[in-house]
Write a protein that holds these residues in place. Structure first.
Motif, PDB file in Angstrom:
ATOM      1  N   LEU A 173       9.876 -12.109  -0.459  1.00  0.00           N
ATOM      2  CA  LEU A 173      11.303 -12.254  -0.766  1.00  0.00           C
ATOM      3  C   LEU A 173      11.959 -10.897  -0.984  1.00  0.00           C
ATOM      4  N   GLU A 174      11.274 -10.071  -1.774  1.00  0.00           N
ATOM      5  CA  GLU A 174      11.852  -8.755  -2.078  1.00  0.00           C
ATOM      6  C   GLU A 174      11.830  -7.851  -0.856  1.00  0.00           C
ATOM      7  N   ALA A 175      10.796  -8.011  -0.029  1.00  0.00           N
ATOM      8  CA  ALA A 175      10.657  -7.149   1.151  1.00  0.00           C
ATOM      9  C   ALA A 175      11.837  -7.301   2.100  1.00  0.00           C
ATOM     10  N   ARG A 176      12.458  -8.489   2.094  1.00  0.00           N
ATOM     11  CA  ARG A 176      13.600  -8.713   2.984  1.00  0.00           C
ATOM     12  C   ARG A 176      14.807  -7.867   2.594  1.00  0.00           C
ATOM     13  N   PHE A 177      14.824  -7.405   1.350  1.00  0.00           N
ATOM     14  CA  PHE A 177      15.977  -6.633   0.879  1.00  0.00           C
ATOM     15  C   PHE A 177      15.673  -5.132   0.812  1.00  0.00           C
ATOM     16  N   LEU A 178      14.514  -4.731   1.332  1.00  0.00           N
ATOM     17  CA  LEU A 178      14.152  -3.318   1.311  1.00  0.00           C
ATOM     18  C   LEU A 178      14.278  -2.730   2.708  1.00  0.00           C
ATOM     19  N   ASP A 179      14.400  -1.397   2.755  1.00  0.00           N
ATOM     20  CA  ASP A 179      14.463  -0.750   4.069  1.00  0.00           C
ATOM     21  C   ASP A 179      13.050  -0.748   4.673  1.00  0.00           C
ATOM     22  N   GLY A 180      13.000  -0.519   5.950  1.00  0.00           N
ATOM     23  CA  GLY A 180      11.700  -0.604   6.626  1.00  0.00           C
ATOM     24  C   GLY A 180      10.995   0.735   6.736  1.00  0.00           C
ATOM     25  N   GLY A 181      11.090   1.583   5.711  1.00  0.00           N
ATOM     26  CA  GLY A 181      10.451   2.907   5.754  1.00  0.00           C
ATOM     27  C   GLY A 181       8.938   2.816   5.633  1.00  0.00           C
ATOM     28  N   ALA A 182       8.319   3.995   5.839  1.00  0.00           N
ATOM     29  CA  ALA A 182       6.847   4.047   5.803  1.00  0.00           C
ATOM     30  C   ALA A 182       6.333   3.741   4.400  1.00  0.00           C
ATOM     31  N   SER A 183       7.037   4.282   3.381  1.00  0.00           N
ATOM     32  CA  SER A 183       6.575   4.050   2.005  1.00  0.00           C
ATOM     33  C   SER A 183       6.703   2.572   1.630  1.00  0.00           C
ATOM     34  N   THR A 184       7.763   1.931   2.142  1.00  0.00           N
ATOM     35  CA  THR A 184       7.940   0.495   1.864  1.00  0.00           C
ATOM     36  C   THR A 184       6.804  -0.299   2.487  1.00  0.00           C
ATOM     37  N   ALA A 185       6.439   0.073   3.721  1.00  0.00           N
ATOM     38  CA  ALA A 185       5.356  -0.646   4.415  1.00  0.00           C
ATOM     39  C   ALA A 185       4.041  -0.500   3.649  1.00  0.00           C
ATOM     40  N   THR A 186       3.803   0.724   3.138  1.00  0.00           N
ATOM     41  CA  THR A 186       2.556   0.964   2.381  1.00  0.00           C
ATOM     42  C   THR A 186       2.566   0.132   1.097  1.00  0.00           C
ATOM     43  N   ALA A 187       3.727   0.159   0.411  1.00  0.00           N
ATOM     44  CA  ALA A 187       3.833  -0.601  -0.839  1.00  0.00           C
ATOM     45  C   ALA A 187       3.639  -2.094  -0.588  1.00  0.00           C
ATOM     46  N   LEU A 188       4.199  -2.535   0.535  1.00  0.00           N
ATOM     47  CA  LEU A 188       4.092  -3.956   0.883  1.00  0.00           C
ATOM     48  C   LEU A 188       2.635  -4.335   1.140  1.00  0.00           C
ATOM     49  N   ARG A 189       1.936  -3.427   1.841  1.00  0.00           N
ATOM     50  CA  ARG A 189       0.529  -3.690   2.155  1.00  0.00           C
ATOM     51  C   ARG A 189      -0.302  -3.759   0.875  1.00  0.00           C
ATOM     52  N   LEU A 190      -0.006  -2.838  -0.037  1.00  0.00           N
ATOM     53  CA  LEU A 190      -0.740  -2.827  -1.313  1.00  0.00           C
ATOM     54  C   LEU A 190      -0.471  -4.112  -2.108  1.00  0.00           C
ATOM     55  N   ALA A 191       0.795  -4.529  -2.091  1.00  0.00           N
ATOM     56  CA  ALA A 191       1.142  -5.763  -2.820  1.00  0.00           C
ATOM     57  C   ALA A 191       0.428  -6.971  -2.223  1.00  0.00           C
ATOM     58  N   ARG A 192       0.323  -6.973  -0.896  1.00  0.00           N
ATOM     59  CA  ARG A 192      -0.370  -8.078  -0.228  1.00  0.00           C
ATOM     60  C   ARG A 192      -1.863  -8.083  -0.595  1.00  0.00           C
ATOM     61  N   VAL A 193      -2.445  -6.895  -0.635  1.00  0.00           N
ATOM     62  CA  VAL A 193      -3.865  -6.787  -0.993  1.00  0.00           C
ATOM     63  C   VAL A 193      -4.069  -7.328  -2.411  1.00  0.00           C
ATOM     64  N   GLU A 194      -3.155  -6.982  -3.279  1.00  0.00           N
ATOM     65  CA  GLU A 194      -3.252  -7.444  -4.668  1.00  0.00           C
ATOM     66  C   GLU A 194      -3.132  -8.970  -4.730  1.00  0.00           C
ATOM     67  N   GLN A 195      -2.196  -9.509  -3.955  1.00  0.00           N
ATOM     68  CA  GLN A 195      -2.017 -10.973  -3.913  1.00  0.00           C
ATOM     69  C   GLN A 195      -3.304 -11.658  -3.450  1.00  0.00           C
ATOM     70  N   ALA A 196      -3.915 -11.068  -2.410  1.00  0.00           N
ATOM     71  CA  ALA A 196      -5.143 -11.666  -1.863  1.00  0.00           C
ATOM     72  C   ALA A 196      -6.262 -11.604  -2.902  1.00  0.00           C
ATOM     73  N   ALA A 197      -6.303 -10.477  -3.634  1.00  0.00           N
ATOM     74  CA  ALA A 197      -7.355 -10.325  -4.643  1.00  0.00           C
ATOM     75  C   ALA A 197      -7.186 -11.370  -5.754  1.00  0.00           C
TER      76      ALA A 197
END
Lengths: 178, 428
Positions: free
Chosen positions: B361-385
């Motif tokens: 939900l929050e990702a839809r309101f963020l810009d698509g920069g490299a740092s955002t992509a990294t943060a998103l990936r980390l958040a996904r990893v945390e969710q999976a864990a």
């Protein structure tokens, strides 16, 4: 609303013109420079729509009118028109602030009638007072002045009625919404 | 500076200057503003006697429905030269048509009307009444009066119709319902075979099996189906949800809770609701249509809140639920919640967690920069864990991508048993 704005601007221009004539006839041409500044401030405030500027403009105009005291008729005309401008600016602000105005024509007409009556009475009283050239001693003048100040204080001291349920209901609503 | 203050300053200044200079003409200049002030004071409203009548239609609505508000204010006193009326609109509602504030004059006996429309949004809201501000014609003096006209507007959350939901509660009730009771008897699902006993219905006799053993009859036994007790827990902690604005997962949790309550009650279960956030809002577990209404009302008034006590799930009052109650938690979950949920599972509460995807939900309101992509990936990893740790403890967690309608999520993820459960024979 545009008509009221135009009328307010007309009052401003006429007030400035009357004051200029008053200053020139009272041999206070030097005061035309600050008058120019006051006009500039007024026009700037009018163009930008700053809400505090009409009051500032009125105060500046009143100070200059006091310096044009030797030609009282022009000074009284200038101060009455400045008051009209100040009043219409406030009225205009209230109209613009409201999303809906019921019977704008009736409201405006009544406002202009009352305003016109008050200003004519004030200006007439001022002119009459200066025309009569009442010679009063220091004590009588002081007594009259103090009486006027006491009257103003009495008008201002009377508190506007504020209904107590405002606070109670507001808190009640907050409680229930929480 | 107020208008009347500025005017008083002008009058007093001119009078004082005139007296100080002993100049009558300067003092005479004070007369126009003085008369203006006196006229304003004489015409100021001394007594406001207004009667109000308000109506909000409908008072019970669905989200997105148009709500009409009508206010009538009658002047029972003297003429009011300038009066401003403003109906108090509860926060969170925006007007689509009309105005909630108006300015005008009000003669004796005259009625001023306010009419406006707005779009309903989920929640229980109160309209306390209107505020009347009466002024003299010059706007120098004003009187304020609050006119009470209490109304309420209840907008229930959207209920998405669900077809089925697979649950395997460890304890079922006495009445018939949708869940397997692991006890033979009358039902629809095959449970086993036993020898015929006098009184068994003929249509339950397993003829094929009986044919293999001449002289003996066997009866098919079905698994009994019973209702269950289910506790819905809505996470209303401000810390676990984004507060306000479109990226908040909370409205999705509310919608999911409403849809689940609707289905579970329709199936005949006893359903309770606990809103866990700034405070506890507990709806006792019952069944039926009235209970559905109760739960929808509780969901409508649910809002995010802060509380030091309820900041973590460890203080969740599990004693409200009878032992072995099937719990369904609707929460985006915080990292620290895992231990508390495992503790809850250890107390024998079967637990299903439905998490609206806060990260997505929050990702839809963020810009698509490299740092955002990294943060998103980390958040996904945390969710999976988090999901994996919960799965290891026997807690099912379903992550809901909110772009997907809730009914589709349930159909896809929770309408049948997990493959490993199907392998060992769990049905439906």
């Amino acid at each position: 609303v545009n008509r009221i704005r135009n009328l307010a601007l007309l009052c401003m221009v006429l007030s400035t013109a009357a004051l200029s004539v008053g200053l020139v006839t009272a041999d206070r041409s030097i005061a035309l420079a600050p008058l120019g500044l006051v006009i500039a401030i007024g026009l700037l405030g009018e163009l930008r729509g700053w809400s505090g500027f009409p009051t500032l403009w009125l105060l500046g105009q009143v100070v200059l009118c006091a310096s044009a005291g030797r030609s009282p008729v022009w000074a009284i005309a200038a101060i009455s028109l400045a008051l009209a401008y100040w009043d219409l600016s406030g009225f205009l602000r209230r109209l613009r602030h409201a999303p809906r105005v019921d019977e704008l024509d009736v409201l405006t007409r009544r406002h202009l009638v009352v305003l016109g009556g008050a200003l004519w009475m004030g200006a007439g009283a001022g002119v009459l007072t200066t025309a009569l050239a009442i010679e009063a001693g220091f004590g009588a003048s002081m007594a009259a002045g103090l009486a006027a100040l006491a009257g103003i204080a009495a008008i201002l001291r009377r508190p506007a009625p504020l209904d107590p349920p405002v606070a109670a209901t507001a808190s009640g609503q907050a409680d229930r919404n929480s | 500076m107020s208008r009347v203050g500025a005017l008083a300053l002008v009058v007093c200044g001119l009078l004082a200057t005139g007296l100080a200079l002993f100049d009558a003409t300067v003092a005479a200049l004070a007369l126009p503003p003085l008369v203006y002030l006196v006229v304003g004071a004489l015409l100021r409203p001394s007594r406001i006697d207004l009667a109000i009548e308000g109506r909000t239609t409908p008072s019970l609505a669905m989200p997105g429905e148009l709500i009409s508000v009508e206010i009538g204010v009658q002047n029972r006193g003297g003429r009011l030269e300038e009066v401003e009326l403003e109906d108090t609109v509860p926060p969170g509602l925006s007007l689509t048509r009309g105005a909630s504030r108006s300015l005008g004059s009000l003669g004796s006996g005259a009625v001023a009307r306010l009419a406006y429309q707005m779009v309903a949004q989920t929640g229980l809201r109160f309209f306390p009444g209107a505020r009347a501000v009466a002024r003299d014609p010059f706007g120098l003096f004003e009187s304020v009066r609050f006119l009470a006209a209490e109304r309420s507007l209840l907008v229930r959350p959207t209920v998405r119709k669900l077809r089925r939901l697979y649950l395997r509660p460890s304890r079922v009730g006495a009445l018939a319902g949708p869940y397997s009771a692991r006890v033979g008897g009358s039902g629809t699902e095959f449970f086993g075979i036993r020898g015929y006993a006098p009184g068994d219905p003929w249509r339950w006799i397993d003829w094929k099996h009986s044919a293999r053993f001449p002289g003996r009859l066997f009866t098919k036994v079905f698994e009994q189906e019973r209702m269950a007790e289910i506790g819905l827990i809505l996470d209303a902690r401000a810390g676990a949800n984004v507060e306000g604005g479109p990226p908040s997962a909370f409205p999705y949790s509310v919608q999911a809770a409403a849809s689940l309550a609707d289905l579970l009650l329709q199936q005949g279960n006893r359903v309770g609701l606990l809103v866990y956030g700034g405070h506890l809002d507990w709806t006792l577990a019952l069944s039926g249509k009235v209970q559905r209404e109760r739960i929808l009302r509780a969901l409508a008034r649910a809002s995010l809140g802060h509380s030091q006590v309820f900041e973590q799930l460890r203080n969740l009052p599990s004693r409200l639920f009878p032992p072995d109650t099937q719990l369904i938690l609707l929460s985006p979950l915080l990292r620290g919640d895992v231990t508390d949920l495992i503790g809850l599972r250890a107390r024998h509460f079967p637990l299903l967690v439905i998490s609206p995807d806060q990260v997505g939900l929050e990702a839809r309101f963020l810009d698509g920069g490299a740092s955002t992509a990294t943060a998103l990936r980390l958040a996904r990893v945390e969710q999976a864990a988090v999901s994996r740790r919960l799965a290891q403890a026997g807690i099912v967690r379903v992550l809901w991508d909110t772009l997907l309608p809730f009914e589709e999520l349930i159909e896809r993820e929770l309408s049948r048993p997990a493959p490993w459960l199907a392998t060992i024979g769990a049905r439906r």
